[in-house]
Design a protein around this motif. Sequence first.
Motif, PDB file in Angstrom:
ATOM      1  N   LEU A  38     -36.549 -50.328  89.302  1.00 25.47           N
ATOM      2  CA  LEU A  38     -37.197 -49.045  89.038  1.00 25.47           C
ATOM      3  C   LEU A  38     -38.614 -49.280  88.543  1.00 25.47           C
ATOM      4  N   ARG A  39     -39.500 -48.477  89.018  1.00 26.83           N
ATOM      5  CA  ARG A  39     -40.904 -48.534  88.581  1.00 26.83           C
ATOM      6  C   ARG A  39     -41.302 -47.127  88.160  1.00 26.83           C
ATOM      7  N   LEU A  40     -41.344 -46.895  86.849  1.00 23.96           N
ATOM      8  CA  LEU A  40     -41.663 -45.582  86.313  1.00 23.96           C
ATOM      9  C   LEU A  40     -42.816 -45.696  85.333  1.00 23.96           C
ATOM     10  N   GLU A  41     -43.585 -44.617  85.224  1.00 20.58           N
ATOM     11  CA  GLU A  41     -44.652 -44.585  84.249  1.00 20.58           C
ATOM     12  C   GLU A  41     -44.066 -44.636  82.833  1.00 20.58           C
ATOM     13  N   ALA A  42     -44.867 -45.142  81.897  1.00 21.93           N
ATOM     14  CA  ALA A  42     -44.402 -45.322  80.521  1.00 21.93           C
ATOM     15  C   ALA A  42     -43.870 -44.026  79.919  1.00 21.93           C
ATOM     16  N   VAL A  43     -44.496 -42.899  80.255  1.00 16.29           N
ATOM     17  CA  VAL A  43     -44.064 -41.636  79.674  1.00 16.29           C
ATOM     18  C   VAL A  43     -42.628 -41.296  80.078  1.00 16.29           C
ATOM     19  N   PHE A  44     -42.209 -41.686  81.299  1.00 20.21           N
ATOM     20  CA  PHE A  44     -40.840 -41.402  81.720  1.00 20.21           C
ATOM     21  C   PHE A  44     -39.852 -42.320  81.009  1.00 20.21           C
ATOM     22  N   TRP A  45     -40.238 -43.586  80.788  1.00 18.85           N
ATOM     23  CA  TRP A  45     -39.362 -44.466  80.010  1.00 18.85           C
ATOM     24  C   TRP A  45     -39.231 -43.948  78.584  1.00 18.85           C
ATOM     25  N   ASP A  46     -40.322 -43.404  78.056  1.00 14.59           N
ATOM     26  CA  ASP A  46     -40.292 -42.819  76.720  1.00 14.59           C
ATOM     27  C   ASP A  46     -39.330 -41.633  76.687  1.00 14.59           C
ATOM     28  N   ALA A  47     -39.400 -40.790  77.722  1.00 14.46           N
ATOM     29  CA  ALA A  47     -38.518 -39.626  77.803  1.00 14.46           C
ATOM     30  C   ALA A  47     -37.060 -40.063  77.901  1.00 14.46           C
ATOM     31  N   ILE A  48     -36.792 -41.097  78.695  1.00  9.98           N
ATOM     32  CA  ILE A  48     -35.428 -41.603  78.841  1.00  9.98           C
ATOM     33  C   ILE A  48     -34.922 -42.152  77.509  1.00  9.98           C
ATOM     34  N   ALA A  49     -35.791 -42.857  76.780  1.00  9.76           N
ATOM     35  CA  ALA A  49     -35.395 -43.378  75.470  1.00  9.76           C
ATOM     36  C   ALA A  49     -35.066 -42.242  74.510  1.00  9.76           C
ATOM     37  N   THR A  50     -35.844 -41.156  74.569  1.00  9.08           N
ATOM     38  CA  THR A  50     -35.577 -39.994  73.722  1.00  9.08           C
ATOM     39  C   THR A  50     -34.249 -39.345  74.095  1.00  9.08           C
ATOM     40  N   MET A  51     -33.993 -39.189  75.381  1.00  8.98           N
ATOM     41  CA  MET A  51     -32.734 -38.608  75.838  1.00  8.98           C
ATOM     42  C   MET A  51     -31.557 -39.477  75.418  1.00  8.98           C
ATOM     43  N   VAL A  85     -35.314 -36.264  85.044  1.00  9.28           N
ATOM     44  CA  VAL A  85     -35.760 -36.338  83.652  1.00  9.28           C
ATOM     45  C   VAL A  85     -36.585 -35.114  83.284  1.00  9.28           C
ATOM     46  N   THR A  86     -37.529 -34.751  84.140  1.00  6.00           N
ATOM     47  CA  THR A  86     -38.378 -33.593  83.864  1.00  6.00           C
ATOM     48  C   THR A  86     -37.558 -32.325  83.776  1.00  6.00           C
TER      49      THR A  86
END
Length: 206
Positions: A38-51, A85-86
Amino acid sequence: MNDSAPDTNGVTASDLAHADYATPIFRTVNTHKGRVALRLEAVFWDAIATMAHRASVKPPDMVRDLISRSSEEATNLSSALRSIVTRQLLVENDRLAPLASALSVVRLLQTVPTPSFALDKNKQLVRVNDEFVRYLRSVMAKAGAVERAQLRLERPADVLLTEIPAGSSIECGLSIHVDNHERRTQARIIIPPPAPANILVGFIIN
């Protein structure tokens, strides 16, 4: 799956502290179908960590769950995960928005069995609880209608809202005026979230 392996973990808080939110970050995750890149922008990894934190699971487990919810026909898994995620965060925001409004927080605070009032930055009385009404009727029995009560804090409400961080509290002198009657007392003032706050809540303490 070895959660300590750098290529299988969700992005850590340390990673994000040094990464631009739009910087792509590469990760691989083990699934029941094998390893997935997977190649995702940092903001999406941040969102996943929050979830993951909200769900009390590890980020890699959240990633696997999101992958399982993506369409089997998805040709671009990273794009599918961004959409999921969004969408989930938007749904969560819609669910929490009413609960996070200033008046909702005030109502919740005023469920305590203590005389309580809420003032805005213009010193206007926004809300009182039933205990406050009973308090006024008991200590100012000869005064006029409770609805005509005016509250004056030792420190101006607009100053308190500016100087006291949301979620903090202080004790402050309070005078209550109803017609020509006055009652002086002390109140604990709480500045409820969200910031910037525009309503303060007071609890009479003596």
